[in-house]
Design a protein around this motif. Structure first.
Motif: not given
Length: 408
Positions: A330-334
């Motif tokens: 989630v953090l990476g795609f954000a």
């Protein structure tokens, strides 16, 4: 059920919970960093590949002395080769451009009107003006956006192109200076091209450079860029002594090789972050086993097998890793979605230009996520998290209930 209860802190186990939480966050950061960095590296290569090949083709057949006189038979021969999609004449010549006392080095590119209209990399990136005003004999040109900024010109202004190979006079050679009206300004996204390109119809370039009916090179596009050398191999003996074949691998070999090396190094360096997080999982599980020694002994006396106890602690460790991986995705795609804003914000806070196009080659930070690569990162993190659980689980299963409960 037992693994779920062990994930939550019991009385006096706050420190163990803190270490486990740090492990989860560390795994998340490692996965996020890997996904974001690898996607940016993929995007960087894809953008460079698409835009460089979109402007220069997969290969060029360049004449000795910068000119090919009888180019029509050579063009027909190239088109007849199996695997060749198109072969188009082209003129490229470095000259000087001036406006209002400013002088910049430019790269004049002469193209046929059909090729200009069919070049999506140019037609889709026109920022001002229109390409329809480019007509043979009208002394009109299209220039890159960075060149327009450097010279301070706009659509409708006249730029002077200086050809050192001018006319011979009793006082020496006088450079040839021709004024051209700017019909359009384009931005392809590669700084070096936007800073230098001046595109004009083929006939105008032949007149400016005094080439007559000759061209400078023939641009070749194939159906498989990776096989371009093999596809054009039959033509090489035929043009020996007249022209030379340069494919994209030769022209940009240093750039793409550096990208491959950097991409590989970044993957292994960032993988170390996940490895460190996994060691945190290992240490938190070891502390959990020590804290739950009495529970383990009681479970063994109630009939729990060694395998069952191993499954409990393997589940705890894998769940910590799995939650960290999910959070990391989630953090990476954000990070990828808001990458432009993040770069701009950090630049404003630090007062530095983090993405200087003159250094980074591209005008914007690109990204291209490879699903297979993301799956590989997730599986790698899961595997390392699982391996970290083996020793603590084995240690728990090896607990002797008699020794633990002897004095209870």
């Amino acid at each position: 059920m037992i693994a779920k209860r062990y994930l939550l802190p019991g009385r006096g186990e706050g420190f163990i919970f803190l270490v486990a939480s740090i492990s989860l966050v560390a795994v998340a950061l490692g996965v996020a960093a890997l996904i974001a960095v690898m996607s940016v590296m993929n995007g960087f290569r894809a953008e460079l590949f698409d835009k460089i090949l979109g402007l220069n083709g997969h290969a060029v057949v360049q004449g000795y002395g910068g000119r090919i006189e009888a180019w029509q038979p050579l063009q027909a021969r190239l088109k007849a080769l199996p695997g060749v999609v198109s072969a188009t004449p082209l003129i490229e010549q470095p000259l000087m451009g001036s406006f209002g006392g400013r002088v910049e080095g430019v790269l004049v590119r002469g193209m046929t009107m059909e090729d200009i209209a069919g070049s999506r990399i140019i037609t889709d990136n026109v920022r001002a003006g229109t390409l329809t005003r480019l007509q043979p004999g009208t002394n009109t040109v299209a220039i890159g956006a960075r060149l327009a900024e450097a010279l301070g010109v706009r659509v409708g202004d006249q730029i002077s192109l200086i050809n050192p190979q001018g006319e011979s006079t009793p006082f020496g050679t006088v450079p040839r200076i021709v004024a051209y009206t700017i019909a359009a300004v384009f931005e392809v996204g590669i700084y070096d091209y936007d800073k230098a390109f001046v595109v004009m119809p083929m006939a105008n370039a032949q007149t400016l450079l005094r080439l007559g009916d000759a061209v400078g090179m023939i641009e070749v596009v194939t159906d498989n860029p990776d096989r371009v050398g093999e596809i054009l191999a039959p033509i090489v003996p035929e043009i020996a002594g007249q022209a030379v074949v340069n494919d994209w691998k030769t022209t940009n070999s240093a750039l793409f090789s550096a990208l491959v090396v950097e991409r590989t190094v970044m993957f292994w360096v960032l993988s170390i972050i996940i490895l460190v997080a996994v060691f945190n999982i290992l240490s938190s599980l070891i502390m959990l086993v020590r804290a739950k020694t009495r529970d383990i002994a009681i479970l063994r006396t109630m009939g729990a097998s060694r395998i069952a106890l191993m499954r409990v602690f393997m589940t705890v460790g894998t769940l910590i890793g799995g939650l960290g991986i999910a959070l990391g995705c989630v953090l990476g795609f954000a990070l990828l979605y808001f990458r432009a804003g993040i770069v701009a914000g950090v630049g404003r806070l630090t007062g530095t230009n983090l993405w200087d196009p003159s250094v980074r080659y591209l005008t914007e930070l690109p990204a291209k996520t490879d699903p297979a690569e993301v799956i590989g990162i997730v599986l790698l993190a899961l595997l390392l998290s699982f391996l970290a659980t083996l020793y603590p689980a084995w240690k728990a299963a090896s607990t002797d209930p008699v020794q633990v409960l002897r004095y209870e």
